[in-house]
Design a protein around this motif. Structure first.
Motif, PDB file in Angstrom:
ATOM      1  N   SER A 263      67.606  50.664  60.494  1.00 27.26           N
ATOM      2  CA  SER A 263      66.965  51.713  61.286  1.00 27.26           C
ATOM      3  C   SER A 263      65.684  51.244  61.975  1.00 27.26           C
ATOM      4  CB  SER A 263      66.663  52.943  60.414  1.00 27.26           C
ATOM      5  OG  SER A 263      67.836  53.476  59.881  1.00 27.26           O
ATOM      6  N   LEU A 264      65.707  50.045  62.561  1.00 22.20           N
ATOM      7  CA  LEU A 264      64.589  49.569  63.357  1.00 22.20           C
ATOM      8  C   LEU A 264      64.788  49.970  64.807  1.00 22.20           C
ATOM      9  CD1 LEU A 264      64.140  45.946  61.968  1.00 22.20           C
ATOM     10  CD2 LEU A 264      62.946  48.014  61.282  1.00 22.20           C
ATOM     11  N   MET A 265      63.681  50.172  65.505  1.00 21.82           N
ATOM     12  CA  MET A 265      63.747  50.498  66.919  1.00 21.82           C
ATOM     13  C   MET A 265      63.818  49.219  67.738  1.00 21.82           C
ATOM     14  SD  MET A 265      63.928  53.566  67.943  1.00 21.82           S
ATOM     15  CE  MET A 265      63.355  53.333  69.620  1.00 21.82           C
ATOM     16  N   ALA A 266      64.700  49.202  68.742  1.00 26.59           N
ATOM     17  CA  ALA A 266      64.802  48.079  69.669  1.00 26.59           C
ATOM     18  C   ALA A 266      63.987  48.405  70.923  1.00 26.59           C
ATOM     19  CB  ALA A 266      66.263  47.828  70.031  1.00 26.59           C
ATOM     20  N   PHE A 267      62.911  47.642  71.140  1.00 24.16           N
ATOM     21  CA  PHE A 267      62.035  47.873  72.287  1.00 24.16           C
ATOM     22  C   PHE A 267      62.384  46.917  73.419  1.00 24.16           C
ATOM     23  CE2 PHE A 267      59.559  49.433  68.713  1.00 24.16           C
ATOM     24  CZ  PHE A 267      58.957  50.576  69.214  1.00 24.16           C
ATOM     25  N   ARG A 268      62.216  47.388  74.654  1.00 22.14           N
ATOM     26  CA  ARG A 268      62.264  46.498  75.803  1.00 22.14           C
ATOM     27  C   ARG A 268      60.891  45.846  75.968  1.00 22.14           C
ATOM     28  NH1 ARG A 268      64.214  50.852  80.106  1.00 22.14           N
ATOM     29  NH2 ARG A 268      62.437  51.854  79.076  1.00 22.14           N
ATOM     30  N   TYR A 269      60.878  44.658  76.557  1.00 27.95           N
ATOM     31  CA  TYR A 269      59.615  43.945  76.700  1.00 27.95           C
ATOM     32  C   TYR A 269      58.610  44.746  77.526  1.00 27.95           C
ATOM     33  CZ  TYR A 269      56.279  40.200  77.571  1.00 27.95           C
ATOM     34  OH  TYR A 269      55.132  39.451  77.634  1.00 27.95           O
ATOM     35  N   ARG A 270      59.089  45.387  78.574  1.00 22.94           N
ATOM     36  CA  ARG A 270      58.174  46.169  79.409  1.00 22.94           C
ATOM     37  C   ARG A 270      57.629  47.383  78.659  1.00 22.94           C
ATOM     38  NH1 ARG A 270      62.341  48.530  84.007  1.00 22.94           N
ATOM     39  NH2 ARG A 270      63.630  49.828  82.640  1.00 22.94           N
ATOM     40  N   ASP A 271      58.421  47.917  77.693  1.00 25.12           N
ATOM     41  CA  ASP A 271      57.915  49.018  76.860  1.00 25.12           C
ATOM     42  C   ASP A 271      56.769  48.538  75.979  1.00 25.12           C
ATOM     43  OD1 ASP A 271      59.811  50.780  77.875  1.00 25.12           O
ATOM     44  OD2 ASP A 271      61.280  50.271  76.325  1.00 25.12           O
ATOM     45  N   VAL A 272      56.917  47.308  75.431  1.00 23.93           N
ATOM     46  CA  VAL A 272      55.867  46.759  74.584  1.00 23.93           C
ATOM     47  C   VAL A 272      54.622  46.449  75.412  1.00 23.93           C
ATOM     48  CG1 VAL A 272      55.269  44.944  72.934  1.00 23.93           C
ATOM     49  CG2 VAL A 272      57.609  45.797  73.043  1.00 23.93           C
ATOM     50  N   GLN A 273      54.826  45.994  76.636  1.00 25.40           N
ATOM     51  CA  GLN A 273      53.686  45.782  77.527  1.00 25.40           C
ATOM     52  C   GLN A 273      52.913  47.086  77.736  1.00 25.40           C
ATOM     53  OE1 GLN A 273      55.830  43.881  80.877  1.00 25.40           O
ATOM     54  NE2 GLN A 273      54.263  42.266  80.768  1.00 25.40           N
ATOM     55  N   THR A 274      53.660  48.177  77.900  1.00 25.32           N
ATOM     56  CA  THR A 274      53.016  49.473  78.129  1.00 25.32           C
ATOM     57  C   THR A 274      52.251  49.941  76.903  1.00 25.32           C
ATOM     58  OG1 THR A 274      54.715  50.125  79.734  1.00 25.32           O
ATOM     59  CG2 THR A 274      53.428  51.890  78.727  1.00 25.32           C
ATOM     60  N   LEU A 275      52.873  49.856  75.737  1.00 23.27           N
ATOM     61  CA  LEU A 275      52.222  50.406  74.542  1.00 23.27           C
ATOM     62  C   LEU A 275      51.043  49.553  74.070  1.00 23.27           C
ATOM     63  CD1 LEU A 275      53.166  48.890  71.600  1.00 23.27           C
ATOM     64  CD2 LEU A 275      55.348  49.851  72.306  1.00 23.27           C
ATOM     65  N   THR A 276      50.978  48.283  74.515  1.00 20.18           N
ATOM     66  CA  THR A 276      49.829  47.439  74.173  1.00 20.18           C
ATOM     67  C   THR A 276      48.849  47.310  75.338  1.00 20.18           C
ATOM     68  OG1 THR A 276      51.003  45.433  74.877  1.00 20.18           O
ATOM     69  CG2 THR A 276      51.146  46.036  72.538  1.00 20.18           C
ATOM     70  N   LYS A 277      49.103  48.059  76.437  1.00 23.30           N
ATOM     71  CA  LYS A 277      48.289  47.941  77.659  1.00 23.30           C
ATOM     72  C   LYS A 277      48.208  46.482  78.094  1.00 23.30           C
ATOM     73  CE  LYS A 277      45.571  52.090  76.723  1.00 23.30           C
ATOM     74  NZ  LYS A 277      44.207  52.675  76.518  1.00 23.30           N
ATOM     75  N   ASN A 278      49.408  45.906  78.197  1.00 18.92           N
ATOM     76  CA  ASN A 278      49.588  44.507  78.613  1.00 18.92           C
ATOM     77  C   ASN A 278      48.842  43.532  77.695  1.00 18.92           C
ATOM     78  OD1 ASN A 278      50.839  42.613  80.226  1.00 18.92           O
ATOM     79  ND2 ASN A 278      49.146  42.510  81.681  1.00 18.92           N
ATOM     80  N   PHE A 279      48.946  43.797  76.369  1.00 17.14           N
ATOM     81  CA  PHE A 279      48.398  42.912  75.340  1.00 17.14           C
ATOM     82  C   PHE A 279      46.889  42.685  75.538  1.00 17.14           C
ATOM     83  CE2 PHE A 279      52.812  41.691  76.254  1.00 17.14           C
ATOM     84  CZ  PHE A 279      53.399  41.958  75.034  1.00 17.14           C
ATOM     85  N   SER A 280      46.188  43.786  75.772  1.00 13.26           N
ATOM     86  CA  SER A 280      44.762  43.683  76.102  1.00 13.26           C
ATOM     87  C   SER A 280      43.848  43.732  74.881  1.00 13.26           C
ATOM     88  CB  SER A 280      44.364  44.803  77.068  1.00 13.26           C
ATOM     89  OG  SER A 280      44.609  46.079  76.486  1.00 13.26           O
ATOM     90  N   SER A 281      44.335  44.240  73.749  1.00 13.12           N
ATOM     91  CA  SER A 281      43.473  44.387  72.567  1.00 13.12           C
ATOM     92  C   SER A 281      43.998  43.504  71.439  1.00 13.12           C
ATOM     93  CB  SER A 281      43.435  45.856  72.121  1.00 13.12           C
ATOM     94  OG  SER A 281      42.635  46.007  70.974  1.00 13.12           O
ATOM     95  N   LYS A 282      43.415  42.319  71.327  1.00  8.59           N
ATOM     96  CA  LYS A 282      43.882  41.353  70.337  1.00  8.59           C
ATOM     97  C   LYS A 282      43.227  41.612  68.984  1.00  8.59           C
ATOM     98  CE  LYS A 282      44.566  36.385  69.636  1.00  8.59           C
ATOM     99  NZ  LYS A 282      44.415  35.034  70.237  1.00  8.59           N
ATOM    100  N   LEU A 283      44.060  41.674  67.936  1.00 11.61           N
ATOM    101  CA  LEU A 283      43.567  41.915  66.580  1.00 11.61           C
ATOM    102  C   LEU A 283      43.345  40.626  65.810  1.00 11.61           C
ATOM    103  CD1 LEU A 283      45.915  44.886  65.583  1.00 11.61           C
ATOM    104  CD2 LEU A 283      43.515  45.027  66.254  1.00 11.61           C
TER     105      LEU A 283
END
Length: 670
Positions: free
Chosen positions: A354-374
């Protein structure tokens, strides 16, 4: 012949003994019932779920797919995927199931207590006898019953629907159910809170059911009862009307209330009617190891009332929403998620547990284009993100195709199939060509090493917090080693891989080096993996490893939790200090002075400190002498005493080759 007078006293004693024996046997049988809980035997998240007598349904703590919260619910015990059919605390999830419990209160009600012992949910009924129990039945009904006669039902979940209608349940109005009942959708596919859609029997007295939006707007009706079926649902008629139908909807109009009865032919058929988060009614049956959609309404997704919201248009052919001219989308990505989730759950088979399959562009959106590095590591970087509903996530972006792919597969194959409060939750993944990303629950307090070895600006973890972290990690490893379908050896236990929630609940993370082992085998041969300073000696020897490799690493972490420093330190004069050796020597001397992190001051429990030091030394013994993680948990819980261990052989060698000095001079100053 004279009659002998039979002594009455022994006879009375015998009778009383038999009565007491029968009562005792009954009490033992009741106490061991796998389908029952009581005030004396509550159900907590650290226990296995209760299972109905024939094993069809289970009751316990669960996490919905992609959720960080915990609920008490009922699900199918023999069907994979933990499909929930009823949830108690829909509006009030708990964060720590280990310390929460479902029990019977002093007034006889069924209650759910959170980790602060506050009541978050209750059956809240007045018709209570002096002694009650909770029982999960084989039809999926949770009942509050008289302890002396469980056929006397005082409350039942069948009178309090969630989003699911199980066979045998009665949906209606009047005194029958203590008033009107309704089926209410979840807020989202991962949030059981009441949503916008509901099914009710017409409150105005007709025999038709309404599908409502926002409790007021009618947009689908069953039609009135014709005597053998609902006019708009002939395929769901009772047996006498449509003999080929597997499912039946019947209607009863009685003096004490009116209700619809949903049922099936035969006990062997597993079926459910669910009102999903997008406002559609679906009837599913379990067959050939998958859920088959039998019937749904409305027939077209775009017929769901207000699916796309105000000032918008739903296009059936493309399964999409768009704004009317002059308007713009209020929440970016919300509509695409509605249709994606709709397609995904229509129950497409979930991937890897039951894992969610994300599209790469969806991940770009939810991370604001990988702008906040942890942070980052040898396999890539981790970024902060947020799902459409606001849930914070951590996204690991794997780099280096060959090594990254191996770690990706290891993480998905392990974390995708496990659920435990002390293991990091993998929510989903993205795999597009050479792009590999993993989406986890977000841990706001970062990792344990930050607080043990970080700068002086970091807050000092109290001893009680450290002890709970040690216990939580032990529980997580115990689950991996002994309670999963396959035995999972983590292979890289260290403070950097122990993440902390907002309340400092520990979560074992980073399964990129993990090794799965079939339970038919006790050892597995693999290449050396892990981190210097936490590696068990058998890794170096090149022999096949067992779960005891994790036990060794865990023991080394315990030493660092005690001291607040790395186990191995080198001074400017090249003198090497090895803290585990000092602990072992202090234990044999019976003097633990100078071992604790001096930043803690006097705020320590010396009994717990000695307990941790003892079990840590046992964990780094030779492999055969190390305890299992199950034993470690029992020791830290105070259920099992542990003797003073000998100095481990590996430390004997260190002692022969060098001398040790007081480590306390190297501990951080207060």
């Amino acid at each position: 012949m004279a009659c002998l007078r039979t002594p009455i006293f022994p006879t009375i004693i015998t009778v009383m003994f038999v009565i007491a024996l029968v009562a005792l046997q009954g009490a033992v049988l009741h106490a061991g019932a796998a389908d029952t809980f009581s005030a004396d035997q509550p159900l907590s998240g650290s226990q296995k779920p209760l299972v109905s007598k024939r094993g069809k349904f289970a009751l316990g703590f669960f996490q919905p797919v992609n959720s960080l919260h915990w609920y008490i619910g009922i699900w199918y015990n023999k069907i994979p995927g933990q499909v929930p059919v009823w949830v108690a605390n829909r509006n009030f999830p708990v964060s720590n199931p280990e310390l929460s419990s479902l029990t019977i209160s002093t007034d006889g009600n069924m209650v759910l207590l959170d980790d602060s012992r506050s009541v978050v949910w209750s059956t809240n009924t007045m018709a209570i006898t002096s002694s009650t129990v909770g029982v999960i039945l084989d039809n999926g009904n949770l009942v509050l019953a008289d302890a002396s006669n469980t056929s006397v039902i005082l409350w039942q979940s069948y009178n309090h629907f969630g989003n699911t209608w199980l066979p045998g349940g009665k949906l209606g109005r009047g005194e029958l159910n203590g008033g009107s009942t309704s089926i209410v959708s979840w807020k989202t596919f991962s949030d059981p809170a009441p949503g916008l859609f509901s099914i009710v029997l017409d409150p105005n007295g007709t025999s038709q059911f309404f599908l409502l939006w926002n409790s007021t707007q009618q947009y689908v009706t069953s039609g009135n009862w014709t005597g053998h079926s609902f006019s708009n649902m002939p395929e769901m008629a009772p047996t006498n009307g449509y003999p080929n139908s597997m499912y039946v909807l019947d209607y009863v109009d009685g003096a004490n209330g009116s209700y619809g009865l949903y049922d099936v032919k035969g006990d062997e058929l597993t079926t459910r009617l669910i009102l999903d988060a997008t406002g559609r009614i679906n009837v599913f049956t379990w067959t050939e190891s998958k859920w088959i959609l039998y019937w749904s309404a409305p027939k077209a997704q775009c017929d769901v009332y207000s699916l796309c919201g105000s000032f918008s248009v739903c296009t059936q052919g493309t399964q999409s929403c768009s704004c009317l001219h002059g308007f713009s989308e209020q929440y970016e990505g919300q509509w695409s998620q509605v249709f994606l989730m709709r397609k995904w759950f229509k129950k497409v088979a979930p991937v890897e547990g039951s894992l969610m399959a994300f599209r790469y562009r969806d991940v770009q959106t939810l991370t604001k284009n990988f702008s906040s590095k942890l942070g980052g590591g040898s396999f890539g970087s981790v970024f902060k993100g947020s799902l459409a509903e606001g849930t914070l996530v951590a996204v690991k972006k794997l780099e280096g195709f060959h090594q990254g792919e191996k770690q990706f597969r290891a993480e998905v194959s392990t974390l995708g199939t496990v659920r435990h409060v002390n293991l990091i939750r993998l929510l989903g993944f993205c795999s597009e060509r050479t792009r590999m990303l993993l989406v986890y629950e977000y841990m706001p307090n970062a990792s344990l090493d930050r607080y043990l070895f970080g700068s002086s600006h970091e807050p000092v973890l109290s001893w009680s917090t450290r002890y709970q972290i040690a216990l939580g990690v032990a529980r997580g490893l115990h689950y991996l080693h002994e309670r999963c379908r396959d035995c999972i050896i983590h292979c890289d236990i260290k403070p950097e891989n122990i993440l902390l929630s907002d309340t400092f609940v520990p979560k074992v993370a980073d399964f990129g080096l993990a090794k799965l082992m079939d339970r038919d085998f006790s050892r597995v041969l693999t290449t050396v993996r892990g981190t210097i300073g936490y590696l068990a000696p058998e890794w170096i020897a090149g022999t096949a490893i067992t779960t005891k490799a994790d036990v060794y690493s865990y023991g080394m972490v315990l030493f660092e939790i005690v001291s607040g420093m790395r186990n191995v330190r080198q001074r400017q004069d090249n003198t090497v200090y090895f803290f585990p050796l000092l602990v072992a020597m202090k234990l044999t001397e019976g003097n633990l002075k100078g071992l604790m992190d001096t930043r803690l001051g006097c705020d320590v429990d010396l009994v717990e400190v000695e307990r941790v030091c003892r079990i840590a030394c046992w964990c780094i013994q030779d492999e055969d002498s190390r305890p299992s993680m199950a034993t470690v948990v029992q020791v830290l819980e105070g259920l099992v005493d542990v003797n003073v261990p000998p100095v481990p052989r590996s430390l004997d060698l260190v002692m022969e080759q060098s001398t040790y000095m007081e480590f306390s001079s190297e501990l951080p100053s207060a």
